[in-house]
Scaffold this active site. Structure first.
Site, mmCIF file in Angstrom:
data_model
loop_
_atom_site.group_PDB
_atom_site.id
_atom_site.type_symbol
_atom_site.label_atom_id
_atom_site.label_comp_id
_atom_site.label_asym_id
_atom_site.label_seq_id
_atom_site.Cartn_x
_atom_site.Cartn_y
_atom_site.Cartn_z
ATOM 1 N N GLY A 201 0.806 -1.214 0.000
ATOM 2 C CA GLY A 201 0.000 0.000 0.000
ATOM 3 C C GLY A 201 0.839 1.263 0.000
ATOM 4 O O GLY A 201 2.015 1.248 -0.355
ATOM 5 N N ASP A 226 -5.136 -7.617 -8.108
ATOM 6 C CA ASP A 226 -4.871 -7.457 -6.675
ATOM 7 C C ASP A 226 -3.684 -6.534 -6.461
ATOM 8 O O ASP A 226 -2.555 -6.878 -6.813
ATOM 9 C CB ASP A 226 -4.568 -8.819 -6.035
ATOM 10 C CG ASP A 226 -5.781 -9.710 -6.003
ATOM 11 O OD1 ASP A 226 -6.886 -9.193 -5.777
ATOM 12 O OD2 ASP A 226 -5.608 -10.922 -6.217
ATOM 13 N N LEU A 227 -3.930 -5.413 -5.854
ATOM 14 C CA LEU A 227 -2.893 -4.397 -5.633
ATOM 15 C C LEU A 227 -1.665 -4.991 -4.927
ATOM 16 O O LEU A 227 -1.791 -5.602 -3.874
ATOM 17 C CB LEU A 227 -3.482 -3.268 -4.772
ATOM 18 C CG LEU A 227 -2.535 -2.122 -4.441
ATOM 19 C CD1 LEU A 227 -2.179 -1.322 -5.672
ATOM 20 C CD2 LEU A 227 -3.136 -1.245 -3.364
ATOM 21 N N ASP A 228 -0.485 -4.774 -5.488
ATOM 22 C CA ASP A 228 0.778 -5.202 -4.872
ATOM 23 C C ASP A 228 0.887 -6.708 -4.679
ATOM 24 O O ASP A 228 1.720 -7.176 -3.901
ATOM 25 C CB ASP A 228 0.990 -4.511 -3.504
ATOM 26 C CG ASP A 228 1.105 -3.011 -3.627
ATOM 27 O OD1 ASP A 228 1.356 -2.517 -4.740
ATOM 28 O OD2 ASP A 228 0.948 -2.321 -2.610
ATOM 29 N N GLU A 229 0.027 -7.468 -5.367
ATOM 30 C CA GLU A 229 0.054 -8.915 -5.159
ATOM 31 C C GLU A 229 0.457 -9.679 -6.411
ATOM 32 O O GLU A 229 0.416 -10.905 -6.441
ATOM 33 C CB GLU A 229 -1.334 -9.396 -4.692
ATOM 34 C CG GLU A 229 -1.782 -8.870 -3.341
ATOM 35 C CD GLU A 229 -1.066 -9.542 -2.180
ATOM 36 O OE1 GLU A 229 -0.295 -10.493 -2.410
ATOM 37 O OE2 GLU A 229 -1.271 -9.089 -1.045
#
Lengths: 283, 283, 283, 283
Positions: A201, A226-229
């Site tokens: 994040g 999926d953010l940052d995943e």
């Protein structure tokens, strides 16, 4: 122009290496390098990357692909892709205000370190236009706010669609929507300014300072919904200590970010990165 | 025997360095090294570590402390602690079945790298007794299960209380309860087998494999009531790639664990580590 | 404007830290950080760097220096130097055709990472003029050949003399004569493209390839009359293997060179580097 | 027991990968991994390492070798070697007084990290006998002085000849004569306590201190008649600064030495290291 690459992926079983190398050799190709990986001793997935020289590759490619599909790919249930080293990928770089990742990519491209053709730079700010100009690359300013996000994404899609093979988010500080990912038709590589999965994040350097870690890092990954995943391509770290302020971490981290991003982009451009679920194989 | 250390901590304000160094110089001490840190430009906390030589330190120490309290500490609202380099800390090492961290500490101690006196090794398994024996250190086997945890902790407390200045958890795979921390009367250093705050909790190497990270690490930290959340003393990483199995990560990680833990222990033994909230200052 | 630094150097003896810090405190300064080093337990040289805040420093500086000379420096046989953080050093960068070190310094300067004022860039080639122009720094092309060396050096000296506090050789591929060093009146920092003392002289990457080393490096050092033998300020390395050609080493090494040089320059600009014989102390 | 390795080396020309992999596949083997390297684009040497599974390998090996010689090796002018993973190499470790490299190898062997059978430890000092005993390995004390060198070497040769596949010099501080190398009939791996080619010869840590380097290192290499000039297998470094004494360098370097040596030994045991002139290819 005679330098080619063949990427294959299939369920693992005996005989793949021999089948692929025999096919290429019979086709007149000389194998320059061959890397392969199996994800498990039994029942895993098999990945292979082969570089080869074949005189007259551009003219022979269509037939090579047809022949490979029939003679090799079918029996092994293989996905495969041929590419020609002489046809560099077309790349769009998206940036915001921070210059370090953008400039490093443009500079490496000019030096001949990255085998790409930078089609455009897009930014939600006008600030970096002057710095991009000397590199002779079009700079498109597409303001993006919470209010106009859908419209801004549409403008960016209009610029990208059909024109690029890769999108690089070089510290682009806007959210990428799932719809954008579906529409864009090219993979995206992002640089996250932390050693993922730590500090997911916003504001990772401040979080790192608050937590008192002794190393900070950066992570280049493919962008997924999926953010940052997304699958991690490359990571690196730099040592810090109590004397470093959060601002120092930003400065020190910038060097890691540009190094990590440029390596990830380089490997992608050379077709070295295979995706396997949420992980990568980097040949 | 004349080598001393002075650790101080207080609200930051002008004149502290001069006051401390003047006091020591007037007392006949020669300052060997002096490190200090302020956590903020204004209104922060001030930390200082001073090493000095003072002829006859053991005899002079009581008066030195009294004098320092009155002449310096009071006006600055200082917490302070004198220690003598000639009095090594007494250390208990707690282990389970894995030998790498335990043996590395014992080897380094035998070689004279760690200024400590290992009072005992405690393990919830008998396995490592044979390996510890040649070092001439008592080995106490205290079986621990979910059922007897309270009783086991009590036995360990009985062994430790009053006998040690530091407890090192050298891959000790039992939960430490808040009650234990309250009772033990000495700081605990733990080695966590991940690059915290990534992969908190059990099985970090498998989690790292599943996530596809390109570096794995280890973290030495003081133990607090919050699992894996204590102040970090030292961290390091090693590069891994897709060819490494989770078992390979365990093997490669072990080298990082023992290196990180031994550095953290060494720094603690030399009074180099100050705690500031949930972070550390390592002089 | 009230941030100052005091560098001192003298034969080691007791009481220096107290004397310096007491002087500064009495003068109304607040010590922000204080580092010191003694080169031997007995009979060594003592080095100290002190950062302080003093309201009205620019006006008070002359008196401060006079007072320090009389009250402190004399009794300890001290060499000392005060500097004001608000007065950035004037720097000339000398380059040839390679752009990576030069651009990295200019980028970092623009970003505010380096506390310097780049007075000029001098090159024996015209190639980099276009790249320097956007930074608003004068670019002087001084052709240098074996035949005109003396004349070229004289032209460079005319440009530099009185105008710069530091000369950075950013992959400047011309020999610096002892006469030049005597005349220039400012220290020179050079980046050597090997991990000194390995591969002294020309062509270090090819030598590294031939020797089969597994790490290559770069070294930033002060320039002395002995080629590649000056005091080392900073070094770093990067891992290579048999697949890397000498050309790959040049590419990988360039990243190490620019990183190492920029750190060395930064530390020099912040008065962190003290010279002790042929070595450095970096506070 | 069915896990085999095939190492080949020959002048580079097209078709080798296909020929080798086809031969193995027809012989019923499943290729697990295949690495290859060519030392030049044209006219270079070709190296390949192949790991494979073949049911009944121990019984089939002789025929496999005969078949490979006729069907593949001859046409390519190949040197080749088959090995069975189930037959660990027999290793002698030579040490003097320093324990860190010796203990690390024995400890890794006990953990199962090194696929070897330690046949004996030989030392020119009795000091380490007690430390070796718990590992259950014979310890031979062969005193060596300038006066009795020839005799001592002969005693060592009598111990080694026919009994070992690899000799590891784990900080063995005696000169190895060319005659010994000729007689011993097994490769030797040495650990040199510097980052070669820097600081060749004796006392490298003191030399490093005197030169003021900012990184120190260690080098594992095959032993040849030229002291410290053999093919390098692995190197690594650790950061040091002005505060470290020569004694500190010895301590910090010891960690690098044991790490570097154990990696080099591991790779050799797994047949990953090919020699090419004075360099190595590490697959």
């Amino acid at each position: 122009v005679d330098h080619g690459r063949l990427l294959v992926q299939c369920p693992d079983k005996p005989g793949i290496v021999a089948a692929v190398s025999t096919f290429l050799t019979k086709a007149g190709a000389n194998i320059v390098t061959l890397d392969q990986h199996s994800t498990a001793e039994e029942g895993g997935s098999f990945f292979q990357r082969t570089e080869f020289h074949l005189a007259g590759l551009p003219a022979a490619r269509d037939e090579l692909e047809r022949g490979f599909a029939i003679e090799v790919a079918e029996q092994f249930g293989m996905e495969f892709r041929f590419s020609e080293a002489a046809k560099p990928k077309r790349v769009a770089i998206l940036a915001s205000k921070a210059d370090h990742c953008l400039l490093d990519l443009l500079w490496r491209d000019r030096r001949g370190e990255l085998d790409m053709q930078v089609a455009m730079v897009i930014s939600n700010h006008p600030d970096l236009a002057d710095q991009v100009r000397p590199f002779g690359v079009p700079y498109f300013h597409v303001p993006a706010t919470r209010a106009n996000r859908a419209e801004a994404e549409q403008r960016i899609l209009d610029l990208l669609r059909g024109n690029v093979d890769l999108v690089v988010l070089a510290r682009y500080m806007q959210i990428i929507t799932p719809g954008f990912l579906t529409e864009v038709g090219a993979p995206l590589i992002n640089i996250h300014h932390s050693f993922l999965p730590a500090f997911i994040g916003a504001g990772p350097y401040q979080k790192a300072k608050d937590r008192g870690v002794k190393l900070i890092g950066a992570t280049a990954h493919y962008v997924t919904a999926d953010l940052d995943e997304g699958p991690i391509i490359e990571q690196d770290v730099v040592r810090v200590d109590h004397r470093h302020s959060a601002g120092d971490l930003v400065r020190l981290g910038a060097d890691v970010e540009r190094a990590v991003l440029s390596r990830a982009v380089r490997w992608h451009l050379e077709d070295r990165v295979a995706r396997h679920g949420n992980t990568t194989i980097v040949f």
